[in-house]
Design a protein around this motif. Sequence first.
Motif, mmCIF file in Angstrom:
data_model
loop_
_atom_site.group_PDB
_atom_site.id
_atom_site.type_symbol
_atom_site.label_atom_id
_atom_site.label_comp_id
_atom_site.label_asym_id
_atom_site.label_seq_id
_atom_site.Cartn_x
_atom_site.Cartn_y
_atom_site.Cartn_z
ATOM 1 N N ARG A 150 50.359 30.409 34.439
ATOM 2 C CA ARG A 150 50.163 31.948 34.524
ATOM 3 C C ARG A 150 49.721 32.139 33.140
ATOM 4 N NH1 ARG A 150 55.375 33.179 35.551
ATOM 5 N NH2 ARG A 150 56.133 32.780 33.600
ATOM 6 N N ASN A 178 46.119 34.274 32.638
ATOM 7 C CA ASN A 178 45.970 35.610 31.862
ATOM 8 C C ASN A 178 44.835 35.633 30.913
ATOM 9 O OD1 ASN A 178 47.853 37.439 32.184
ATOM 10 N ND2 ASN A 178 49.550 36.282 31.605
ATOM 11 N N LYS A 231 41.713 36.133 33.132
ATOM 12 C CA LYS A 231 41.983 37.193 34.147
ATOM 13 C C LYS A 231 40.660 38.341 34.496
ATOM 14 C CE LYS A 231 45.555 40.023 33.238
ATOM 15 N NZ LYS A 231 46.786 40.868 33.269
#
Length: 126
Positions: free
Chosen positions: A86, A90, A93
């Motif tokens: 994750r 990020n 992104k």
Amino acid sequence: MAEKKTAGTYRRRLEAVSTGAIGKQEAKGMDELISAYIKEMKLASGLNSQRVFAAWDEVSGAARYTIGRYFRNGTLYCTIGSSVVRTQLNFQKDLILHKINDFLAADDLFVKDSRNTHFVKNIILQ
């Protein structure tokens, strides 16, 4: 109530066929037929969501770690099972967002002319 089959009924149908009122239609390609079917059955929204999910899986490379996905009004919500993955996503992104939209623009199954069509505007990772 069903129409009674009389000589007049058959005569009217025969006249309609002979005058071209009911008759041959122009041949259409499968791409046109599929597009018309999707529009007629109002499947564009659900199909587009599935295409967005496929684009996420292809572009992000995190399909293995993606536990849940939800797409609404241009925002893609993804639940990622690994905090490490994750965090890496990020950082990337903006690049992933751009690549997903490029993928969708090139996708033949993504319905672009629907008034409910949304490309991905934002990604929220949970």
